[in-house]
Design a protein around this motif. Sequence first.
Motif, PDB file in Angstrom:
ATOM      1  N   HIS A 102       0.839  -1.206   0.000  1.00 38.85           N
ATOM      2  CA  HIS A 102       0.000   0.000   0.000  1.00 38.85           C
ATOM      3  C   HIS A 102       0.872   1.253   0.000  1.00 38.85           C
ATOM      4  CE1 HIS A 102      -4.275  -1.367   1.366  1.00 38.85           C
ATOM      5  NE2 HIS A 102      -3.723  -2.250   0.556  1.00 38.85           N
ATOM      6  N   TYR A 103       1.852   1.293   0.933  1.00 37.16           N
ATOM      7  CA  TYR A 103       2.664   2.501   1.088  1.00 37.16           C
ATOM      8  C   TYR A 103       3.352   2.924  -0.209  1.00 37.16           C
ATOM      9  CZ  TYR A 103       2.637   1.572   6.197  1.00 37.16           C
ATOM     10  OH  TYR A 103       2.296   1.350   7.502  1.00 37.16           O
ATOM     11  N   VAL A 104       3.981   1.970  -0.890  1.00 40.79           N
ATOM     12  CA  VAL A 104       4.840   2.313  -2.030  1.00 40.79           C
ATOM     13  C   VAL A 104       4.053   2.905  -3.200  1.00 40.79           C
ATOM     14  CG1 VAL A 104       6.371   1.348  -3.787  1.00 40.79           C
ATOM     15  CG2 VAL A 104       6.734   0.793  -1.382  1.00 40.79           C
TER      16      VAL A 104
ATOM     17  N   MET B 150       9.105  -0.951  -6.946  1.00 40.83           N
ATOM     18  CA  MET B 150       9.090  -2.403  -6.919  1.00 40.83           C
ATOM     19  C   MET B 150       8.636  -2.863  -5.536  1.00 40.83           C
ATOM     20  SD  MET B 150      12.153  -5.136  -7.793  1.00 40.83           S
ATOM     21  CE  MET B 150      13.253  -4.617  -6.477  1.00 40.83           C
ATOM     22  N   VAL B 151       7.689  -3.789  -5.489  1.00 37.91           N
ATOM     23  CA  VAL B 151       7.173  -4.294  -4.215  1.00 37.91           C
ATOM     24  C   VAL B 151       7.211  -5.815  -4.201  1.00 37.91           C
ATOM     25  CG1 VAL B 151       5.706  -2.317  -3.659  1.00 37.91           C
ATOM     26  CG2 VAL B 151       4.808  -4.142  -5.111  1.00 37.91           C
ATOM     27  N   GLY B 152       7.413  -6.370  -3.002  1.00 33.02           N
ATOM     28  CA  GLY B 152       7.506  -7.814  -2.857  1.00 33.02           C
ATOM     29  C   GLY B 152       6.490  -8.366  -1.886  1.00 33.02           C
ATOM     30  N   ASN B 153       5.909  -9.529  -2.233  1.00 33.69           N
ATOM     31  CA  ASN B 153       4.884 -10.180  -1.411  1.00 33.69           C
ATOM     32  C   ASN B 153       3.958  -9.118  -0.831  1.00 33.69           C
ATOM     33  OD1 ASN B 153       7.367 -12.078  -1.438  1.00 33.69           O
ATOM     34  ND2 ASN B 153       5.663 -13.390  -0.847  1.00 33.69           N
ATOM     35  N   ALA B 154       3.409  -8.344  -1.725  1.00 33.33           N
ATOM     36  CA  ALA B 154       2.768  -7.079  -1.369  1.00 33.33           C
ATOM     37  C   ALA B 154       1.257  -7.204  -1.224  1.00 33.33           C
ATOM     38  CB  ALA B 154       3.085  -6.030  -2.436  1.00 33.33           C
ATOM     39  N   LEU B 155       0.731  -6.654  -0.130  1.00 29.39           N
ATOM     40  CA  LEU B 155      -0.707  -6.498   0.018  1.00 29.39           C
ATOM     41  C   LEU B 155      -1.187  -5.550  -1.079  1.00 29.39           C
ATOM     42  CD1 LEU B 155      -2.921  -7.332   2.187  1.00 29.39           C
ATOM     43  CD2 LEU B 155      -2.742  -4.978   2.965  1.00 29.39           C
ATOM     44  N   THR B 156      -2.107  -6.013  -1.908  1.00 22.16           N
ATOM     45  CA  THR B 156      -2.476  -5.266  -3.102  1.00 22.16           C
ATOM     46  C   THR B 156      -3.978  -5.093  -3.248  1.00 22.16           C
ATOM     47  OG1 THR B 156      -0.504  -6.131  -4.221  1.00 22.16           O
ATOM     48  CG2 THR B 156      -2.212  -5.162  -5.619  1.00 22.16           C
ATOM     49  N   ASP B 157      -4.699  -6.206  -3.148  1.00 16.72           N
ATOM     50  CA  ASP B 157      -6.138  -6.190  -3.392  1.00 16.72           C
ATOM     51  C   ASP B 157      -6.780  -7.246  -2.500  1.00 16.72           C
ATOM     52  OD1 ASP B 157      -8.472  -5.523  -5.563  1.00 16.72           O
ATOM     53  OD2 ASP B 157      -8.451  -7.671  -5.095  1.00 16.72           O
ATOM     54  N   ASP B 158      -7.696  -6.840  -1.625  1.00 19.34           N
ATOM     55  CA  ASP B 158      -8.230  -7.755  -0.618  1.00 19.34           C
ATOM     56  C   ASP B 158      -8.857  -9.007  -1.220  1.00 19.34           C
ATOM     57  OD1 ASP B 158      -7.362  -6.124   1.376  1.00 19.34           O
ATOM     58  OD2 ASP B 158      -9.332  -5.371   1.956  1.00 19.34           O
ATOM     59  N   LEU B 159      -9.617  -8.853  -2.284  1.00 18.72           N
ATOM     60  CA  LEU B 159     -10.274 -10.004  -2.900  1.00 18.72           C
ATOM     61  C   LEU B 159      -9.244 -11.010  -3.391  1.00 18.72           C
ATOM     62  CD1 LEU B 159     -12.660 -11.574  -4.046  1.00 18.72           C
ATOM     63  CD2 LEU B 159     -12.535 -10.110  -6.088  1.00 18.72           C
ATOM     64  N   HIS B 160      -8.291 -10.541  -4.194  1.00 19.70           N
ATOM     65  CA  HIS B 160      -7.311 -11.445  -4.786  1.00 19.70           C
ATOM     66  C   HIS B 160      -6.293 -11.937  -3.755  1.00 19.70           C
ATOM     67  CE1 HIS B 160      -8.688  -9.009  -8.354  1.00 19.70           C
ATOM     68  NE2 HIS B 160      -8.978 -10.244  -8.713  1.00 19.70           N
TER      69      HIS B 160
ATOM     70  N   VAL C  27      -5.335  -1.310  -4.259  1.00 16.97           N
ATOM     71  CA  VAL C  27      -4.506  -0.230  -4.811  1.00 16.97           C
ATOM     72  C   VAL C  27      -4.296  -0.456  -6.309  1.00 16.97           C
ATOM     73  CG1 VAL C  27      -3.340   0.359  -2.662  1.00 16.97           C
ATOM     74  CG2 VAL C  27      -2.369  -1.426  -4.143  1.00 16.97           C
ATOM     75  N   LEU C  28      -5.073  -1.376  -6.886  1.00 14.79           N
ATOM     76  CA  LEU C  28      -4.920  -1.659  -8.310  1.00 14.79           C
ATOM     77  C   LEU C  28      -5.267  -0.454  -9.171  1.00 14.79           C
ATOM     78  CD1 LEU C  28      -6.283  -5.320  -8.530  1.00 14.79           C
ATOM     79  CD2 LEU C  28      -3.913  -4.546  -8.778  1.00 14.79           C
ATOM     80  N   ASP C  29      -6.152   0.421  -8.673  1.00  9.63           N
ATOM     81  CA  ASP C  29      -6.459   1.641  -9.417  1.00  9.63           C
ATOM     82  C   ASP C  29      -5.223   2.523  -9.540  1.00  9.63           C
ATOM     83  OD1 ASP C  29      -6.677   1.858  -6.602  1.00  9.63           O
ATOM     84  OD2 ASP C  29      -7.772   3.737  -6.770  1.00  9.63           O
ATOM     85  N   ILE C  30      -4.388   2.517  -8.490  1.00 11.29           N
ATOM     86  CA  ILE C  30      -3.139   3.289  -8.549  1.00 11.29           C
ATOM     87  C   ILE C  30      -2.186   2.668  -9.557  1.00 11.29           C
ATOM     88  CG2 ILE C  30      -1.148   4.112  -7.235  1.00 11.29           C
ATOM     89  CD1 ILE C  30      -2.889   4.176  -4.767  1.00 11.29           C
ATOM     90  N   TYR C  31      -2.133   1.339  -9.603  1.00 11.74           N
ATOM     91  CA  TYR C  31      -1.297   0.675 -10.610  1.00 11.74           C
ATOM     92  C   TYR C  31      -1.691   1.119 -12.018  1.00 11.74           C
ATOM     93  CZ  TYR C  31       1.209  -2.590  -7.587  1.00 11.74           C
ATOM     94  OH  TYR C  31       2.048  -3.141  -6.659  1.00 11.74           O
ATOM     95  N   ARG C  32      -2.975   1.104 -12.280  1.00 19.73           N
ATOM     96  CA  ARG C  32      -3.435   1.496 -13.624  1.00 19.73           C
ATOM     97  C   ARG C  32      -3.013   2.928 -13.944  1.00 19.73           C
ATOM     98  NH1 ARG C  32      -7.983  -1.310 -11.416  1.00 19.73           N
ATOM     99  NH2 ARG C  32      -8.278  -3.331 -12.456  1.00 19.73           N
ATOM    100  N   GLU C  33      -3.145   3.804 -12.953  1.00 18.57           N
ATOM    101  CA  GLU C  33      -2.802   5.209 -13.153  1.00 18.57           C
ATOM    102  C   GLU C  33      -1.300   5.384 -13.391  1.00 18.57           C
ATOM    103  OE1 GLU C  33      -2.956   9.377 -10.547  1.00 18.57           O
ATOM    104  OE2 GLU C  33      -4.329   7.719 -10.075  1.00 18.57           O
TER     105      GLU C  33
END
Length: 482
Positions: free
Chosen positions: A202-204, A229-239, A376-382
């Motif tokens: 989330h932070y990065v 670059m992020v590792g073993n990262a909390l990204t999306d609650d569903l997935h 935070v997938l919306d941030i990835y897209r952006e």
Amino acid sequence: MTPTRNPTSWAVVLLPILFVLFLPNPQLGLSLSSSSASVGPLVQQQLDRILELPGQSFNISFAHYSGHVTVNEESGRALFYWFIEAEEDPDSKPLVLWLNGGPGCSSIAYGEAEEIGPFHIRPDGKTLYLNPYSWNKVANILFLDSPVGVGFSYSNNSSDLLDNGDKRTAEDSLEFLLKWFERFPQYKGREFYLTGESYAGHYVPQLSKAIVNYNKAKGEQVIDIKGYMVGNALTDDLHDHLGVFQFMWSAGLISDQTFRKLNILCDFQSFIHTSDSCDKVLDIASEELGDIDPYSIFTPPCPSNNSQSNQILKRIRAVGHVNEKYDPCTEKHSVQYFNHPEVQQALHVNKNFAPAKWDTCSELVNSNWKDSPRTVLDIYRELIHAGLRIWMFSGDTDTVIPVTSTRYSIDSLHLPTTKPWRAWYDDGQVGGWTQEYEGLTFVSVRGAGHEVPLHKPKLALSLIKAFLAGSSMPSLQLISDS
């Protein structure tokens, strides 16, 4: 001895002489940032210089600094950093920020002392050894304890520790960077990358977005961000949840019945705020896992930390495990070392706000977290659209944020593949697997747990080298019979 540097200004040369003549001796661990005195940023830079650490029996060829940067004058919020210059030719190397997650865990405790930093702690909790795979071999590394209440970061207003969340963490971290560059002007305009793991997933990206937006508002690259670059990262609650449950079941760690209940009762749950029914089935899963380390299922847990293993599915936090040879109790060594008064003095910790007991993670911060978006997938897209270099890596023996979770999140972005799935190699051995997409690269690291640089430090160094170079992970190099 520290090698002679090419200074970026006359002040870098002159000011240390003035310090010796007119200011407190840096060897005494004094920092004017902890007093009412006001000094210029270049003066403070030199006051932050660390000459030697307790337990250091070796010479180093690089400079390093630590101290506090105030990010909010009104409440007195101040973040603690440790900056370690590149081992060779730091003027030509990029600047890399490392963040650990939690939320509430220290980047000093994990990132520096157990993973990518040069100074690692021996089991006696008193002496240090040099990490041969430190990332400061390829970059200048900045470690940040964020938000306030984590590690040595503090606030004059105790209520701030009960009001942390993703939004304020990103805002304070951006303010830290802007002020840090004032203190270290020789790094202004340097190529800048963000890295981290676990809840720093989330932070990065959130801080990356804040930097991109700040640059846009100013109409210039105030911070020359190139990627993250992020590792073993909390990204999306569903997935993330879907991947955790599938990984545990496919690895034979939980029963069919528990697997079905997890998918029903924890569907769309937040890792930070779960429901009672989800918590109950998570407890059952923990019992079925037994006394293993969920962060690294094929390595032994620290005997005194077994009770933590049973709670791990409810918290996303980084736990350390290794030194020169595998040591599952590294976290204990960090707690011992960073609680020594002489260590805190050498690191220029503000004595007025030093914690009564320093710990690797703050339960107070974690349990009072205010905002955590489900994705935070919306941030990835952006940020993919903005042209940042974005990599995600994953140790493949982690059940907390496993490789399956990361792959589900990436798949949901529906990015075109530019280079298909393949093995990558290190010294003729498979180091993991990788796939490149339009705007994103995925890398798995074979045999690594939640903290990839801790379990597989050599492979992690190959990873950061490729990321900074913007190149693909290495392929198999054919060795001739001769």
